[in-house]
Scaffold this motif. Sequence first.
Motif, PDB file in Angstrom:
ATOM      1  N   ASP A   1       0.879  -1.138  -0.128  1.00  0.00           N
ATOM      2  CA  ASP A   1       0.198  -0.011   0.005  1.00  0.00           C
ATOM      3  C   ASP A   1       0.945   1.058  -0.028  1.00  0.00           C
TER       4      ASP A   1
ATOM      5  N   ARG B   1      -2.782   0.671  -4.242  1.00  0.00           N
ATOM      6  CA  ARG B   1      -2.154  -0.406  -3.782  1.00  0.00           C
ATOM      7  C   ARG B   1      -1.602  -1.066  -5.095  1.00  0.00           C
TER       8      ARG B   1
ATOM      9  N   ASN C   1      -4.540   5.242   3.161  1.00  0.00           N
ATOM     10  CA  ASN C   1      -3.605   4.238   3.354  1.00  0.00           C
ATOM     11  C   ASN C   1      -3.416   4.034   4.917  1.00  0.00           C
TER      12      ASN C   1
ATOM     13  N   ARG D   1      -0.079   3.741   6.640  1.00  0.00           N
ATOM     14  CA  ARG D   1       0.917   4.918   6.415  1.00  0.00           C
ATOM     15  C   ARG D   1       0.718   5.768   7.616  1.00  0.00           C
TER      16      ARG D   1
END
Length: 234
Positions: free
Chosen positions: A102, A107, A128, A131
């Motif tokens: 991702d 992705r 995400n 993240r």
Amino acid sequence: MDKIIPIFPCPSIKEQVAFFENLGFSTIEIFTSPNPYAVLEYGTIEIHFYGSKKTKPSENPNMCFIRVDDVDGIYETFITNYKKNTGKIPRNGIPRISKPRDLANDRRFTLTDAGGNTLFIGTPIKTNFYRTVENKEYAENFKILYDLTYSKEDCNAAFNMLSKFFPPDITLIKVSKLDMVKILLVALDINLHRNKIIDERINGKIKEILSTCDKQSSDWEKIIQRYNDIINVE
């Protein structure tokens, strides 16, 4: 404009065709002389190749992003076909196929073919989950660390940043359990790719956290899936 078709070089048309056929592509046309050329197709994806003895796979800079609706479905189809046809999944060298990851906006997985051409195959995502962390002290540095690891695929730079902006013993970082495990998963992946072994100190801390988490929570289900993806090296 209805369709764009990339045309890539390769030193061997036969090897190139064999690689893509092993993934599940169909060969529409192939000419081996006087001008080697091939047309391959997978669903609506069409790619052309021409023979070029000057092309060195390890130095080939050609790239293409292919946007698809279901990146995981295509990835599973490709690796299943390739393993069935060749007995293995190439993770290193040329050709190679990475696991899906991702990034900030999609992705994707990376496919480098027998000629050294790189295809990024991905599906757009809105956010995400992996993240971001809530802790304000580490939030921005973690995004940079994540992008160095997965967007730039530069584990050495990511390792240096991890050493510079995070505590020497990252398992003692003062954040929530969810933030901690997100950071530890990236650190685990960095060390695995850099040193080719699982860091047992980081791995042990992740296992400790996962043993007490709410496994019915969708967030923790994602974390467990990510952990399994990292440690189950093919």
